[in-house]
Motif scaffolding. Structure first.
Motif, short mmCIF file in Angstrom:
data_model
loop_
_atom_site.label_atom_id
_atom_site.label_comp_id
_atom_site.label_asym_id
_atom_site.label_seq_id
_atom_site.Cartn_x
_atom_site.Cartn_y
_atom_site.Cartn_z
N UNK A 28 1.13 -1.52 -0.54
CA UNK A 28 0.31 -0.02 -0.19
C UNK A 28 0.98 1.18 0.06
N UNK A 29 1.61 1.34 0.70
CA UNK A 29 2.70 1.70 0.87
C UNK A 29 3.14 2.22 -0.20
N UNK A 30 3.82 1.70 -1.52
CA UNK A 30 4.73 1.90 -2.62
C UNK A 30 3.13 2.80 -4.00
N UNK A 31 2.16 2.23 -3.34
CA UNK A 31 0.79 2.83 -4.66
C UNK A 31 1.32 3.40 -4.01
N UNK A 61 5.69 -9.56 -8.20
CA UNK A 61 4.20 -9.35 -7.70
C UNK A 61 3.62 -8.20 -7.43
N UNK A 62 4.69 -6.99 -6.26
CA UNK A 62 4.71 -6.31 -6.18
C UNK A 62 4.39 -5.13 -7.25
N UNK A 63 4.94 -5.16 -8.52
CA UNK A 63 4.60 -4.73 -10.12
C UNK A 63 3.58 -5.28 -10.44
N UNK A 64 3.41 -6.49 -10.49
CA UNK A 64 1.77 -6.86 -10.97
C UNK A 64 0.59 -5.86 -10.09
N UNK A 65 1.09 -5.90 -8.90
CA UNK A 65 -0.12 -5.01 -8.12
C UNK A 65 0.30 -3.83 -8.40
N UNK A 66 1.26 -2.90 -8.95
CA UNK A 66 1.56 -1.93 -9.36
C UNK A 66 0.98 -1.22 -10.57
N UNK A 67 0.63 -2.37 -11.56
CA UNK A 67 0.40 -2.18 -12.80
C UNK A 67 -1.51 -2.45 -12.40
N UNK A 68 -1.85 -2.59 -11.56
CA UNK A 68 -3.29 -3.03 -11.56
C UNK A 68 -3.95 -1.26 -10.93
N UNK A 69 -3.35 -1.42 -9.58
CA UNK A 69 -3.99 -0.51 -9.11
C UNK A 69 -2.77 0.94 -8.31
N UNK A 70 -2.22 1.08 -9.65
CA UNK A 70 -1.28 1.85 -9.21
C UNK A 70 -1.84 3.73 -10.25
N UNK A 71 -0.92 3.86 -10.15
CA UNK A 71 -0.60 5.40 -11.11
C UNK A 71 -0.94 5.28 -12.13
N UNK A 72 -2.06 5.52 -12.65
CA UNK A 72 -2.18 5.05 -14.60
C UNK A 72 -0.51 5.44 -15.70
#
Length: 513
Positions: A28-31, A61-72
């Motif tokens: 969550x902190x990374x996102x 895992x972190x990169x996948x989550x960032x692609x899904x829920x992170x900044x466009x």
């Protein structure tokens, strides 16, 4: 410098060599901190992802989550690293088991995800779209819908490959989902389940749309591919829903018993979009369990309304209200029985609702107990890990040395293989030249053979013509000889007759004398 950056600190806490699942608070902190891909990749490029498979797995895992829920902007900013991810996937693909093989499959999925969203920018990273937005993505063009369906098939195929790869790497005969190592492999599948449910839903809707515009024979390949992916996804969803690890983190939908019948347009109304639910209290293992009282009691409905719903309105029990009796009077006893019957039924319904609510609360409390037990086991495990940190680091150092030696050996063997390949290529070039010469000489011989055959054919034809002329001349000579013979015979007979006549005349003259 790097450790003073909050983003880098969170990334290093989330992505490490310990074989445990990525903590939700670090993700969550990374996102929250990453407003694009530059900051993320600046920290990632310092990590030795090519030398440690567990580190690379947690990065995926972190990169996948960032692609899904992170900044466009993360997807667009990360495309410049596509070549590095491709090389890393190819490198890990040389391993046939363990995290190396899984990393190769996961990296291919992430590359496919980035390419899909770059090619189809209307789709957000989490793939959540309304039906109207899905129609707009295809621009109401059947060709666009056709191509989009193919791309979704490829996208879902990568998701399924990772699903199958993780399950095949686990010993399902044991309770792997409660161990730290098992959870480390299973944790990324939550993102896969979220992606797969949307891709399956959109694929069904697009196939119904295509079948309304194109002949069924044209879409036979689409239907066959959907049938195959449907069977895999249904089985994987079922297996995942039975794992204890997923039960407290996510509610996995179950697909229907049979796939949709796209040849029947009305079957679209029977399609139910699979919905993946992530409970708020289970989104983070560290979060406290909170029971939402709003779900148990609807405070927006007035108390008088609830009383009327349960016991009837005052008009319904008024013994002097005859508006609904069609002119018939009821006995007070009958009215009382009817009223009490309604009240009993209402109380039964209320009791049933209370029973269901208590069951839900008990289930939630049991889930919380399981969660606390898992947290206690995790804390114990972490304590043991902390006690053996030095041994772990020593073993990790030895592994790094062995990996470096193996890498050097592989580099040397790769150099030898390249030399052998170059020598084989030279031999192949020479053989190819010889083969070309043989082909040319063979072609020349074929041409010469054809010329000789043609000349022999002409000579045979001339010989046949000469023989025919000779036979014709022989027949003419024979005929002439026969004619001449007949003429000689006729001449001889004529001469004999003349001689006889003359002789007879002489005899007659002599007799006369």
């Amino acid at each position: 410098h790097i450790y003073s950056n909050p983003t880098a600190v969170s990334i290093n806490k989330a992505i490490n060599t310990q074989e445990v699942a990525v903590k939700e608070k670090h993700a969550r902190n990374i996102l929250t901190l990453c407003k694009g891909g530059h900051t993320f990749w600046a920290a990632i490029n310092r990590l030795p992802l090519s030398s440690n498979a567990v580190l690379c797995w947690k990065f995926c895992h972190v990169f996948h989550k960032l692609l899904r829920d992170g900044h466009p902007n993360v997807i667009k900013d990360s495309m410049r690293n596509k070549a590095d991810l491709t090389d890393m996937s190819r490198m890990w693909g040389h391993l046939s088991e363990g995290y190396g093989k899984l990393c190769s499959i996961y990296l291919k999925l992430l590359i496919t995800k980035m390419e899909f969203h770059i090619k189809n920018p209307r789709f957000p990273g989490n793939l959540q779209m309304s039906n109207r937005q899905l129609d707009e993505a295809g621009e109401n063009d059947v060709n666009n819908f056709f191509q989009l369906t193919v791309e979704m098939f490829d996208y879902l195929e990568c998701e399924l490959n990772l699903f199958l790869g993780v399950f095949s790497s686990l010993d399902m005969s044991r309770s792997v989902s409660v161990t730290a190592a098992g959870q480390c492999r299973l944790a990324p599948l939550i993102q896969v389940i979220l992606d797969s449910s949307h891709l399956y839903d959109y694929t069904v809707k697009l196939l119904f749309k295509l079948h309304s515009c194109l002949p069924a024979d044209t879409l036979q390949g689409h239907r066959d591919r959907f049938q195959e992916q449907f069977k895999k996804l249904k089985g994987l969803f079922y297996r995942s829903s039975n794992l204890q690890y997923f039960k407290r983190l996510i509610q996995i939908p179950q697909l229907p018993e049979n796939p949709p019948n796209f040849l029947r347009a009305s079957a679209l109304s029977e399609h139910i979009s699979p919905v993946v639910v992530i409970p708020a209290e289970s989104s983070s293992p560290e979060s406290e369990h909170v029971v939402e009282t709003d779900d148990l009691v609807d405070t927006d409905v007035p108390l008088e309304t609830k009383f009327d719903d349960l016991f009837g309105t005052s008009a319904a029990i008024d013994p002097f209200n005859f508006n609904g009796q069609n002119g018939l009077r009821k006995d007070d006893k009958d009215r009382l029985i009817e009223q009490l019957t309604r009240e009993i039924q209402a109380l039964k319904d209320e009791l049933e609702s209370f029973r269901l609510e208590s069951g839900r609360l008990c289930q939630a409390l049991r889930g919380r107990v399981n969660e606390l037990e898992a947290e206690l086991a995790e804390q114990s495990h972490l304590r043991l890990q902390a006690a053996g940190e030095s041994e772990f680091l020593k073993a990790e150092l030895d592994d790094l040395r062995r990996v470096r030696e193996d890498t050097e050996k592989e580099q040397r063997s790769l150099t030898e293989i390249e030399k052998k390949a170059q020598a084989n290529e030279q031999r192949y070039s020479k053989l190819k030249e010889k083969y070309s010469e043989l082909v040319q000489s063979h072609a020349d011989l074929l041409r010469k053979n054809a010329e000789v055959t043609r000349q022999m054919t002409v000579a045979r034809a001339a010989q046949d013509e000469v023989d025919a002329v000779r036979r014709e001349m022989q027949e003419k000579v024979k005929a002439a000889q026969e004619v001449a013979g007949r003429q000689v015979s006729a001449t001889s007979r004529s001469f004999s007759m003349a001689t006889r006549t003359m002789h007879d005349s002489n005899n007659e003259a002599t007799v006369g004398i």
